[in-house]
Motif scaffolding. Structure first.
Motif, PDB file in Angstrom:
ATOM      1  N   ASN A 169       7.624 -42.614  31.145  1.00 44.99           N
ATOM      2  CA  ASN A 169       7.218 -41.354  30.520  1.00 44.99           C
ATOM      3  C   ASN A 169       7.059 -41.512  29.012  1.00 44.99           C
ATOM      4  O   ASN A 169       6.106 -40.997  28.424  1.00 44.99           O
ATOM      5  N   THR A 170       7.994 -42.203  28.389  1.00 40.54           N
ATOM      6  CA  THR A 170       7.927 -42.414  26.944  1.00 40.54           C
ATOM      7  C   THR A 170       6.684 -43.210  26.568  1.00 40.54           C
ATOM      8  O   THR A 170       5.979 -42.873  25.615  1.00 40.54           O
ATOM      9  N   ALA A 171       6.397 -44.265  27.329  1.00 38.31           N
ATOM     10  CA  ALA A 171       5.210 -45.083  27.055  1.00 38.31           C
ATOM     11  C   ALA A 171       3.938 -44.249  27.196  1.00 38.31           C
ATOM     12  O   ALA A 171       3.018 -44.355  26.367  1.00 38.31           O
ATOM     13  N   TYR A 172       3.857 -43.415  28.230  1.00 38.88           N
ATOM     14  CA  TYR A 172       2.670 -42.581  28.419  1.00 38.88           C
ATOM     15  C   TYR A 172       2.512 -41.581  27.275  1.00 38.88           C
ATOM     16  O   TYR A 172       1.425 -41.401  26.742  1.00 38.88           O
ATOM     17  N   LEU A 173       3.600 -40.924  26.906  1.00 34.38           N
ATOM     18  CA  LEU A 173       3.509 -39.925  25.846  1.00 34.38           C
ATOM     19  C   LEU A 173       3.138 -40.549  24.506  1.00 34.38           C
ATOM     20  O   LEU A 173       2.448 -39.925  23.692  1.00 34.38           O
ATOM     21  N   ARG A 174       3.559 -41.769  24.262  1.00 33.58           N
ATOM     22  CA  ARG A 174       3.153 -42.457  23.026  1.00 33.58           C
ATOM     23  C   ARG A 174       1.695 -42.873  23.085  1.00 33.58           C
ATOM     24  O   ARG A 174       1.035 -43.006  22.061  1.00 33.58           O
ATOM     25  N   PHE A 175       1.160 -43.082  24.308  1.00 33.02           N
ATOM     26  CA  PHE A 175      -0.233 -43.473  24.500  1.00 33.02           C
ATOM     27  C   PHE A 175      -1.183 -42.300  24.264  1.00 33.02           C
ATOM     28  O   PHE A 175      -2.282 -42.466  23.741  1.00 33.02           O
ATOM     29  N   VAL A 176      -0.779 -41.099  24.629  1.00 38.42           N
ATOM     30  CA  VAL A 176      -1.645 -39.926  24.547  1.00 38.42           C
ATOM     31  C   VAL A 176      -1.903 -39.569  23.092  1.00 38.42           C
ATOM     32  O   VAL A 176      -0.994 -39.489  22.277  1.00 38.42           O
ATOM     33  N   ASP A 177      -3.169 -39.357  22.764  1.00 39.88           N
ATOM     34  CA  ASP A 177      -3.562 -38.961  21.412  1.00 39.88           C
ATOM     35  C   ASP A 177      -3.556 -37.437  21.337  1.00 39.88           C
ATOM     36  O   ASP A 177      -4.425 -36.777  21.904  1.00 39.88           O
ATOM     37  N   ILE A 178      -2.590 -36.886  20.641  1.00 38.33           N
ATOM     38  CA  ILE A 178      -2.471 -35.431  20.592  1.00 38.33           C
ATOM     39  C   ILE A 178      -3.545 -34.784  19.724  1.00 38.33           C
ATOM     40  O   ILE A 178      -3.748 -33.582  19.786  1.00 38.33           O
ATOM     41  N   ASN A 179      -4.247 -35.572  18.928  1.00 38.27           N
ATOM     42  CA  ASN A 179      -5.280 -35.026  18.053  1.00 38.27           C
ATOM     43  C   ASN A 179      -6.658 -35.035  18.698  1.00 38.27           C
ATOM     44  O   ASN A 179      -7.618 -34.550  18.109  1.00 38.27           O
ATOM     45  N   GLN A 180      -6.774 -35.580  19.891  1.00 38.22           N
ATOM     46  CA  GLN A 180      -8.056 -35.631  20.592  1.00 38.22           C
ATOM     47  C   GLN A 180      -8.411 -34.249  21.114  1.00 38.22           C
ATOM     48  O   GLN A 180      -7.557 -33.526  21.618  1.00 38.22           O
ATOM     49  N   ARG A 181      -9.689 -33.895  20.990  1.00 31.87           N
ATOM     50  CA  ARG A 181     -10.140 -32.605  21.506  1.00 31.87           C
ATOM     51  C   ARG A 181     -10.106 -32.630  23.022  1.00 31.87           C
ATOM     52  O   ARG A 181     -10.411 -33.633  23.645  1.00 31.87           O
ATOM     53  N   PRO A 182      -9.739 -31.523  23.641  1.00 37.45           N
ATOM     54  CA  PRO A 182      -9.700 -31.499  25.113  1.00 37.45           C
ATOM     55  C   PRO A 182     -11.104 -31.621  25.694  1.00 37.45           C
ATOM     56  O   PRO A 182     -12.093 -31.212  25.082  1.00 37.45           O
ATOM     57  N   ILE A 183     -11.192 -32.199  26.856  1.00 41.44           N
ATOM     58  CA  ILE A 183     -12.473 -32.355  27.552  1.00 41.44           C
ATOM     59  C   ILE A 183     -12.823 -31.009  28.170  1.00 41.44           C
ATOM     60  O   ILE A 183     -12.031 -30.410  28.892  1.00 41.44           O
ATOM     61  N   THR A 184     -14.012 -30.529  27.852  1.00 41.49           N
ATOM     62  CA  THR A 184     -14.457 -29.261  28.445  1.00 41.49           C
ATOM     63  C   THR A 184     -15.438 -29.571  29.563  1.00 41.49           C
ATOM     64  O   THR A 184     -16.289 -30.447  29.440  1.00 41.49           O
ATOM     65  N   ARG A 185     -15.314 -28.861  30.648  1.00 41.85           N
ATOM     66  CA  ARG A 185     -16.184 -29.052  31.784  1.00 41.85           C
ATOM     67  C   ARG A 185     -17.105 -27.847  31.905  1.00 41.85           C
ATOM     68  O   ARG A 185     -16.678 -26.719  31.674  1.00 41.85           O
ATOM     69  N   PRO A 186     -18.367 -28.067  32.270  1.00 41.69           N
ATOM     70  CA  PRO A 186     -19.267 -26.922  32.446  1.00 41.69           C
ATOM     71  C   PRO A 186     -18.806 -26.056  33.610  1.00 41.69           C
ATOM     72  O   PRO A 186     -18.263 -26.550  34.588  1.00 41.69           O
ATOM     73  N   ARG A 187     -19.004 -24.756  33.472  1.00 39.82           N
ATOM     74  CA  ARG A 187     -18.644 -23.831  34.540  1.00 39.82           C
ATOM     75  C   ARG A 187     -19.653 -23.952  35.680  1.00 39.82           C
ATOM     76  O   ARG A 187     -20.855 -24.119  35.437  1.00 39.82           O
ATOM     77  N   PRO A 188     -19.183 -23.862  36.906  1.00 35.85           N
ATOM     78  CA  PRO A 188     -20.130 -23.924  38.024  1.00 35.85           C
ATOM     79  C   PRO A 188     -21.051 -22.704  38.021  1.00 35.85           C
ATOM     80  O   PRO A 188     -20.625 -21.606  37.662  1.00 35.85           O
ATOM     81  N   ARG A 189     -22.288 -22.907  38.391  1.00 38.31           N
ATOM     82  CA  ARG A 189     -23.249 -21.808  38.446  1.00 38.31           C
ATOM     83  C   ARG A 189     -23.028 -21.007  39.705  1.00 38.31           C
ATOM     84  O   ARG A 189     -22.570 -21.512  40.713  1.00 38.31           O
ATOM     85  N   SER A 190     -23.388 -19.745  39.613  1.00 31.20           N
ATOM     86  CA  SER A 190     -23.252 -18.896  40.794  1.00 31.20           C
ATOM     87  C   SER A 190     -24.294 -19.290  41.832  1.00 31.20           C
ATOM     88  O   SER A 190     -25.308 -19.916  41.512  1.00 31.20           O
ATOM     89  N   GLY A 191     -24.074 -18.930  43.076  1.00 33.77           N
ATOM     90  CA  GLY A 191     -24.963 -19.344  44.169  1.00 33.77           C
ATOM     91  C   GLY A 191     -26.235 -18.547  44.280  1.00 33.77           C
ATOM     92  O   GLY A 191     -26.776 -18.397  45.355  1.00 33.77           O
ATOM     93  N   ARG A 192     -26.787 -18.005  43.222  1.00 28.88           N
ATOM     94  CA  ARG A 192     -28.031 -17.206  43.297  1.00 28.88           C
ATOM     95  C   ARG A 192     -29.233 -18.056  43.400  1.00 28.88           C
ATOM     96  O   ARG A 192     -29.490 -19.049  42.982  1.00 28.88           O
TER      97      ARG A 192
END
Length: 62
Positions: A39-62
């Motif tokens: 857990n410590t190794a993973y938390l040190r690996f994670v870049d807390i200053n990186q912007r979160p990845i945004t995913r496009p919203r799914p389109r409606s079925g029209r």
């Protein structure tokens, strides 16, 4: 009936001990310590200053 140890009851009650610093506690070699290290190794690996990845919203079925 008597359960537990044969020691006499402490009239001061539970929690009467002195507090100690967290730095005085350590895990022995065990699965818990291995997991703490992962857990410590993973938390040190994670870049807390990186912007979160945004995913496009799914389109409606029209």
């Amino acid at each position: 009936m008597v359960f537990g140890s044969a020691r006499q009851h402490d009239p001061r009650g539970a929690g009467s001990g002195q507090p100690f610093p967290l730095s005085a506690v350590s895990l022995l070699d065990s699965a818990f310590r291995a997991n703490q290290s992962r857990n410590t190794a993973y938390l040190r690996f994670v870049d807390i200053n990186q912007r979160p990845i945004t995913r496009p919203r799914p389109r409606s079925g029209r």
